[in-house]
Structures are given as C-alpha cells and as structure tokens.
Write a protein that holds these residues in place. Sequence first.
Motif, PDB file in Angstrom:
ATOM      1  N   LEU A 181       0.866  -1.180   0.000  1.00 27.96           N
ATOM      2  CA  LEU A 181       0.000   0.000   0.000  1.00 27.96           C
ATOM      3  C   LEU A 181       0.899   1.225   0.000  1.00 27.96           C
ATOM      4  N   GLY A 182       0.453   2.265  -0.661  1.00 29.93           N
ATOM      5  CA  GLY A 182       1.265   3.473  -0.699  1.00 29.93           C
ATOM      6  C   GLY A 182       0.663   4.472  -1.649  1.00 29.93           C
ATOM      7  N   THR A 185      -1.261   7.005  -2.112  1.00 34.43           N
ATOM      8  CA  THR A 185      -2.266   7.742  -1.340  1.00 34.43           C
ATOM      9  C   THR A 185      -2.819   6.775  -0.288  1.00 34.43           C
ATOM     10  N   PRO A 186      -3.474   7.297   0.758  1.00 37.97           N
ATOM     11  CA  PRO A 186      -3.983   6.408   1.797  1.00 37.97           C
ATOM     12  C   PRO A 186      -4.872   5.310   1.213  1.00 37.97           C
ATOM     13  N   GLY A 187      -4.501   4.059   1.460  1.00 31.84           N
ATOM     14  CA  GLY A 187      -5.330   2.937   1.047  1.00 31.84           C
ATOM     15  C   GLY A 187      -5.138   2.465  -0.375  1.00 31.84           C
ATOM     16  N   TYR A 197     -10.882   3.218   2.083  1.00 36.31           N
ATOM     17  CA  TYR A 197     -10.187   4.058   3.052  1.00 36.31           C
ATOM     18  C   TYR A 197     -11.219   4.874   3.802  1.00 36.31           C
ATOM     19  N   PRO A 219     -10.801   7.320   7.204  1.00 34.81           N
ATOM     20  CA  PRO A 219      -9.883   7.751   8.272  1.00 34.81           C
ATOM     21  C   PRO A 219     -10.463   7.587   9.665  1.00 34.81           C
ATOM     22  N   TYR A 220     -11.794   7.432   9.768  1.00 31.24           N
ATOM     23  CA  TYR A 220     -12.400   7.336  11.086  1.00 31.24           C
ATOM     24  C   TYR A 220     -12.689   5.894  11.502  1.00 31.24           C
ATOM     25  N   ASP A 252     -11.003   1.946  12.337  1.00 28.41           N
ATOM     26  CA  ASP A 252      -9.762   1.337  12.802  1.00 28.41           C
ATOM     27  C   ASP A 252      -9.770  -0.125  12.425  1.00 28.41           C
ATOM     28  N   PRO A 253      -8.894  -0.625  11.535  1.00 29.85           N
ATOM     29  CA  PRO A 253      -7.907   0.152  10.806  1.00 29.85           C
ATOM     30  C   PRO A 253      -8.564   1.036   9.738  1.00 29.85           C
ATOM     31  N   PRO A 254      -7.835   2.081   9.298  1.00 28.57           N
ATOM     32  CA  PRO A 254      -8.444   3.020   8.344  1.00 28.57           C
ATOM     33  C   PRO A 254      -8.550   2.476   6.917  1.00 28.57           C
ATOM     34  N   VAL A 255      -7.938   1.330   6.661  1.00 28.67           N
ATOM     35  CA  VAL A 255      -8.019   0.783   5.304  1.00 28.67           C
ATOM     36  C   VAL A 255      -8.573  -0.635   5.329  1.00 28.67           C
ATOM     37  N   ALA A 272       2.200   2.143   6.724  1.00 30.03           N
ATOM     38  CA  ALA A 272       2.011   0.879   6.004  1.00 30.03           C
ATOM     39  C   ALA A 272       0.672   0.857   5.265  1.00 30.03           C
ATOM     40  N   PHE A 273      -0.245   1.745   5.634  1.00 33.06           N
ATOM     41  CA  PHE A 273      -1.540   1.860   4.938  1.00 33.06           C
ATOM     42  C   PHE A 273      -1.505   2.955   3.876  1.00 33.06           C
ATOM     43  N   GLY A 274      -0.341   3.571   3.696  1.00 34.23           N
ATOM     44  CA  GLY A 274      -0.238   4.644   2.714  1.00 34.23           C
ATOM     45  C   GLY A 274      -0.547   6.020   3.277  1.00 34.23           C
ATOM     46  N   MET A 275      -0.661   6.121   4.602  1.00 29.98           N
ATOM     47  CA  MET A 275      -1.012   7.397   5.221  1.00 29.98           C
ATOM     48  C   MET A 275       0.236   8.206   5.567  1.00 29.98           C
ATOM     49  N   VAL A 287      -7.214  12.362  14.867  1.00 30.61           N
ATOM     50  CA  VAL A 287      -7.536  11.396  13.816  1.00 30.61           C
ATOM     51  C   VAL A 287      -6.327  10.477  13.699  1.00 30.61           C
ATOM     52  N   MET A 288      -6.525   9.189  13.895  1.00 34.86           N
ATOM     53  CA  MET A 288      -5.425   8.224  13.938  1.00 34.86           C
ATOM     54  C   MET A 288      -4.329   8.695  14.894  1.00 34.86           C
ATOM     55  N   ILE A 299      -7.757  15.567   6.404  1.00 33.14           N
ATOM     56  CA  ILE A 299      -8.012  15.100   7.776  1.00 33.14           C
ATOM     57  C   ILE A 299      -7.160  15.883   8.768  1.00 33.14           C
ATOM     58  N   THR A 320       4.119   8.030   1.325  1.00 35.79           N
ATOM     59  CA  THR A 320       4.846   7.009   2.084  1.00 35.79           C
ATOM     60  C   THR A 320       5.814   6.211   1.223  1.00 35.79           C
ATOM     61  N   THR A 321       5.473   6.068  -0.074  1.00 36.29           N
ATOM     62  CA  THR A 321       6.321   5.276  -0.967  1.00 36.29           C
ATOM     63  C   THR A 321       6.506   6.030  -2.278  1.00 36.29           C
TER      64      THR A 321
END
Lengths: 248, 342
Positions: A134-135, A137-139, A196, A198-199, A201-204, B26-29, B127-128, B139, B260-261
């Motif tokens: 993963l990378g 962007t988030p998710g 994804y 963000p609110y 857990d986990p966010p993805v 690790a989730f891309g955040m 948030v997180m 966020i 992140t990557t």
Amino acid sequence: MYKEPRLLPAGDSALVVEFGNEIDPEINARVRSLTAALEAESLAGLIELVPTYRSVLLHFDPLIVQVDVLKQQLQELIANLGQLELPAPDVTFVPVCYGGEYGPDLNYVSQHTKLTVEEVIKLHTSTNYLIYMLGFTPGFTYLGGMDERLETPRLKTPRTHIPAGATGIAAKQTGIYPIDSPGGWQLIGRTPLKLYDPYSDPPVLLKAGNYVRFEAISPEEYKEIRKQVEAGSYQVKREQLSTGGEAK
Amino acid sequence: MTALLETITPGLLTTIQDRGRHGYQAFGMPVAGAVDEYALRIANILVGNEEGAAALEITLLGPKFKVLAPGKVSLTGADLGATINGREFPRWETVAVRAGDEIAFTAVKSGCRAYLALAGGIDVPQVMGSRSTYLRGKIGGLEGRALKAGDKIGVCAQAVKNIPLGTRLSPDLIPGYDPLIRLRVILGPQDDHFTAAGMDTFLNSEYTVTTEADRMGYRLEGPTIEHVAGGDIISDGIPLGAVQIPGHGLPIVMLADRQTTGGYAKIANVSSVDLSLIGQAKPGDKVRFQLIDVEESTRLLREREAALKKWATSLREIIGRSWQFRITVGGKSFATQVEEIN
C-alpha cells in the motif's frame, strides 16, 4: 532475489532491508515474513514499518536504539525467517459494477484488447490479485496478477476528478482509487466499498500480503451495497486461502 | 474547550500541527506534522505543554488573530515580524496575552515557518492518534484544512506545567536561518544508482530552492546529477528528509507531507539535526550538501537532544497560584506576574 538481503542506510532514523530488485511474489513473501517477525518482536526503539514490493523500511528512534544494535537484531531475525510460519493469507471479495456510468472506459478497453465487454469482465473477475503493498495515497493497493490480455495504456489526458471506488486498468496494472483524486487509469467499473475511511480502525480495508477478488454486480446491487456501507451494516466477504493465494 | 483566538485573516497557509501521525504509513497514510519539529517542541515546552501538543504552523505571510481570553503563548521558528498590539512579539519566550489583544505578522525577516503554541495545546479531535492537518487527505486540524477567517482556536485544558512569563530558550539553542544552507546528508539507500560524476555534482554544487517547495517536499534547481541508468526504481518507502533524484537529475527533499512510498532513486538523506534548516528554507535560498556518516549524524542528534533536555528540565515552574498584570509606566507597557509563595 539476493542471496543475502541488503541492509541499506536511509538517514540516521531509518533503515532499508532489501530482498531483491524485482516485482516477484517470492521476494514479496520475504518482505511479508520479516514484517510479521518484526511485528511479533516489538524491538525497542522501532517506530513503524513500511513494507513494499521488495523491501521493508524501518523507522526507528536513534535516541533509543543504536543502528548497529538494530542491524544485529535484524540479521538474527532474517537468519530465522525460514522457520517462521506465516499466517495463511485471505482474499477480500470486492464487488464492482462494470461499465456504464460506473466504468466509462469499459468499451474502450474492450476495443483495445479486442475482447468483448463480457470477456473483459470475466477475465478481470477470475483472478486472485496479490496485494504487493500500500502506498502513494492512503489505502491505494499495488496489485499483481492481472491477465496480460487486459493490458491497456493509460488515458492520454488524465481526468481531473475520479471518484473514490473507481476501478481501472493502467498498462499491466489494475487497481482501485481509494479517495477522490485526479488520474489517468482506464475506468472499467466502480466498487461501493470504502477502501479508506480515516475514522475507522484500521483506516483501510485491504492489507499487503492478502489478495483481492473482484465480483461483478448490477447497478441495483451497487446501490443496495452502498446503502449498507453508508449505514455501516455491510459485511465484507473474506475467505482464507492456502499460502500462495490458492483457494482452499 | 475555551476559545482563545479568533482568526481575523488566516495568512498564506496556517495549519494545526503536532508531531505527526505515526504508525499508519504501512496503509499509505503520510505522517504530516510540523515541518520544523524542533521549533514546535520548544514552543510547547515554553508554555508548559507536552512537547508534541498541537500548535499553529504559520507559513511566510502570517495571520491576524484577536485574543478572546487571557492565556500564555509562545512563538518560535521563523521571524515573520510578529506583533502583539503593534509591539514586537518576542520569539523563543513565554508571553502573556489578554482578551482584546491583537496578534499580527508584518514581514518575512528570516526563515519560513513560525510556530505559535498556546498553553494547554490546541483542542481539535485526534484522527489516527494525531491532530496534525494533512491537507491532501483532508483530515486532522480543523476539518482537514488550513485556517480561514472566523475560525476560533481553543485549548484542551490546563498546561502540564505552569512556566513563568519571560522564560526564554537558552541562546545557544536558538537556530539562525541563513539563506545559505549547508545540509549534512547520509548517503543511501540508492547511492549506487549514481555515477561518480553524478555524486561529485551532488556534493560540490550549489542548489537553489524553487517555488515548488511545500510541506510535501522541496524541489531544488542547479546542476543535474547523473544516474547510472535512469532515476526510476521499484517503489519503496520514503523516509523524512530523503533526497530523491528523478530522471531529470534535480534533487527533491522530502518533508512532512511526503507520500509514504515512491519510485525515484534516493541518493541520500538529510541528517535529523539539519531537517529544521531545510524546513525553514524559502524559495531563492541556496543549498549545499555535505557528506556525514550515520555515526556522526547520530552523535550530533544525541548532543542536541541532551542540551535541549538539560534546558527543559532546568526550567522553573510556578507551584502555587499566580496573577498576571500589565502595568504602564511612563507610557511603556510591562507584563508582570505575581506568584504565591509559601
């Protein structure tokens, strides 16, 4: 795959363990093993891990652990990786409504690949795709294993807005946009699932080392599932696989 | 929550930042957080907060605030010509504000990012595990965005410590933001992707900060750095301070909001003690890279942290009650504090 993994410096607070220089399921399995081993060990001073195609980036606090000590601990972990039993991966079923307003480029992909629309959908839904990492962007998931017959180049002019959930093809890759963003992938469908949030857990929704399987749904099913997702009542379908991603 | 500040004008880019969102890369955040973490931490220490409390990161053209309630504040980092009611707002110092005061920023004098901390720490939802604003992901902070006119900024609760007004950072710990920056770097992880000539160019040339410089990264301009076989790699993780050299041969220094990557070769990584310097650089500033090894870089970091800790633990705390007064003598205004002693 390298005979011995390379430990590379990445500043004074990060270290790379690199297993090879290819995109390859076996190399990625080593990445996953080391990640699992490190998660189980909880070494002092280790802040977080970023597993990627062929390496693991370790972020650490140099005020807590000296880099030489960390390297020594890593060498020991790596030497024993072979004995580590990895948990069997799972496959997440991702429902996708193909074509129409959900997949505006499906007809183009069909023309380009000289396959019928039905064949494109059938090929796209008949593989378990390995989530390499993963990378970006988030998710966002980097998936491997798309049928070569589906290869289609990116759009010449990227779209300025692609909605979250859009599922597409770019050259040899397939993937899902987790957030609204610009992009140049050929959009063949859209999933009502949230990759994804963000609110949460986990966010993805998806994790590296596991697999994704697409399932074709109708526009009516899309709307129904979307309603359930919004209400938080949708149960994501997952199945255990044997190591290597085969169905049990 | 007690609202302490009301935003009259938001400035160019004012965001709420703490030490970042760790544990989700690790989730891309992306991590986000203060670009100049050192300045953020000191701002917090000066008002008695935990070092990682949320504060305002103010970029170049600062905002204007009306103070709604009495409180303690501190300003660190860049000198952006800050004033309280038209008088100089001293940096690196514990300062009192009263209801009705006006905080303004008048001119960019040195550096790029100032940090305004409020005793108690800024109160926005986590948030997180972080209050940091990540703009691209929408966020953290205030609805994931920069400040806008009308925003009210409140604090969580009381500060952890009651630091007396007029407390100052020891002068040897105050950084200068020279427009000629020497960035110490550790080679790797992909230094073997560059020719000897390319490496020579990297370490012996002067680069200029371009206007494409933001919380995500700084693009530099100057002599191109030669690769052995192109700038692309199989995507891997990007640490804070990574110096990427894409195919065009020019460096990009990756900062707090970096992805992140990424798939560009990373020739080197900025030493932790020098991250503040690049984070305080402005377009037009000059950068030279200088080689350092991991051991030396770590030693410098340990030294700096020991000095910072020594100062922080030496700070006097007010244990009993205290009252703050502003008195005017001969047309000059003074902030005073009266403390209860046993």
